[in-house]
Enzyme design. Sequence first.
Site, PDB file in Angstrom:
ATOM      1  N   ILE A 131      11.906  -0.690  -5.098  1.00 21.26           N
ATOM      2  CA  ILE A 131      10.861  -1.410  -4.386  1.00 21.26           C
ATOM      3  C   ILE A 131       9.829  -1.868  -5.411  1.00 21.26           C
ATOM      4  CG2 ILE A 131       9.622   0.746  -3.868  1.00 21.26           C
ATOM      5  CD1 ILE A 131       8.693  -0.662  -1.236  1.00 21.26           C
ATOM      6  N   GLU A 135       1.975  -5.063  -9.945  1.00 23.06           N
ATOM      7  CA  GLU A 135       1.985  -6.199 -10.868  1.00 23.06           C
ATOM      8  C   GLU A 135       1.130  -5.892 -12.087  1.00 23.06           C
ATOM      9  OE1 GLU A 135       2.705  -9.612  -7.448  1.00 23.06           O
ATOM     10  OE2 GLU A 135       0.956  -9.756  -8.757  1.00 23.06           O
ATOM     11  N   GLU A 252       6.173   7.795   1.306  1.00 20.94           N
ATOM     12  CA  GLU A 252       6.266   7.740  -0.150  1.00 20.94           C
ATOM     13  C   GLU A 252       5.398   8.819  -0.787  1.00 20.94           C
ATOM     14  OE1 GLU A 252       5.313   4.663  -3.853  1.00 20.94           O
ATOM     15  OE2 GLU A 252       5.565   3.879  -1.818  1.00 20.94           O
ATOM     16  N   GLY A 350       3.376  28.288 -28.684  1.00 21.48           N
ATOM     17  CA  GLY A 350       3.890  27.144 -29.449  1.00 21.48           C
ATOM     18  C   GLY A 350       5.230  26.663 -28.963  1.00 21.48           C
ATOM     19  N   GLY A 373       2.499   5.666  -6.578  1.00 22.68           N
ATOM     20  CA  GLY A 373       2.306   5.919  -5.154  1.00 22.68           C
ATOM     21  C   GLY A 373       0.868   5.727  -4.715  1.00 22.68           C
ATOM     22  N   THR A 375      -2.945   5.661  -7.059  1.00 27.56           N
ATOM     23  CA  THR A 375      -3.579   6.658  -7.921  1.00 27.56           C
ATOM     24  C   THR A 375      -4.339   7.688  -7.086  1.00 27.56           C
ATOM     25  OG1 THR A 375      -5.643   5.410  -8.138  1.00 27.56           O
ATOM     26  CG2 THR A 375      -3.889   4.921  -9.733  1.00 27.56           C
ATOM     27  N   ASN A 376      -4.591   8.835  -7.690  1.00 24.40           N
ATOM     28  CA  ASN A 376      -5.315   9.872  -6.951  1.00 24.40           C
ATOM     29  C   ASN A 376      -6.747   9.470  -6.633  1.00 24.40           C
ATOM     30  OD1 ASN A 376      -2.992  11.333  -6.988  1.00 24.40           O
ATOM     31  ND2 ASN A 376      -3.853  13.138  -7.993  1.00 24.40           N
TER      32      ASN A 376
END
Length: 387
Positions: A131, A135, A252, A350, A373, A375-376
Amino acid sequence: MPTPGLDGYTEPWRKPEHDDLAELARTFFTKEVVPHAGRLGKQGHPDREHYLRAGELGLLGLSVPEQYGGGGGDFTHEAVLLHEQTLAGEGSLGLAVHSGIVTGYLNEYGTEDQKQRWLPGLCSGELIGAIAMTEPDGGSDVQAIRTRAVRDGDDYLVSGSKTFITNGYLADLLVLAVKTDQSAKAHGISLIVCELTDGAPGFRRGRNLEKIGLHANDTAELFFDEFRVPAGNLLGTENAGFFQLMQQLPQERLVIGVGAVAAMQRAVELATAYAKDRTAFGKPLIGHQNTRMVLSDCATRTRVSRIFVDDCITRHTRNELDVATAAMAKLYLTEGQCEVVDRCLQIFGGYGYTTEYPIATMYADARVQKIYGGTNEIMKELIARVL
């Protein structure tokens, strides 16, 4: 190995059929896909053969009606599949988009002819779905898309570009968000299904983008220059695309949340096992209070997150998952994923920063969950609207 803090926990929606599905999916991912992880990471995209094999096993289109080649289930079945994929450490196949999103659009808005044409191929793995909303200049602002579709007889001529498209490098079938009314914003958007063939006039795939994580999953740029698409490929009605997107985005975001919780579980499992095996200052890491405190926090966050996501899944199966709650899930669960994975990585010291250990890959893969999806930051805006 059971996840610490989730021993004995059973999802309220889970049935024996889900257990059978989980075992089948787990076997497929661990035995047939994960062994190729190194090669797939260098390749930069999954193997088509793995999509075909998943289709052969009945793992694609689990929520698609049986008459279109699907499993005849619901979102709970898709959730089990995606959960097992993440627990197995498999990150090449874009099933969250292919089955968790694309089939949903076709199933909800497609005509009978469109469903018969496209859903069986998606369920068999012969078609790979994607999907395209984002852009280069748009980001999360769907209303600002510039890709346009102009009617020309029995076709649309599509021009514009999309980026960050999951599955875009391999996709055969693309649900494309376009502007069909240039004078309108949200009310000028439509969804068109594009059947993609490399070399087709007016269509070009750009780079398979190099990312800091999810190296084996393809993410591409797509370019259109008066690309001819039959008008019969319009999904639903013209200029209804924004409404369709808003209807489907809660699923979604729930898909993203399911993966986030599974990642938390896996991180806690890996870190706990390592803490019991690794010795420092004369005793196992688990014997040090700080390690126990970190694992306690992470296990608690994981359990709370699991209960939250299961509540959202239950609501979604009743068509009761609202936009704000889905945004809360996406926000809380992905933030939790990044926090839990980061704290678990610290336990490895490490070694956690070397690709020899899976926790390092999980750390790099987690970051994008707070971006795609929506942004937060956008999730916070959606939540604030109902306060």
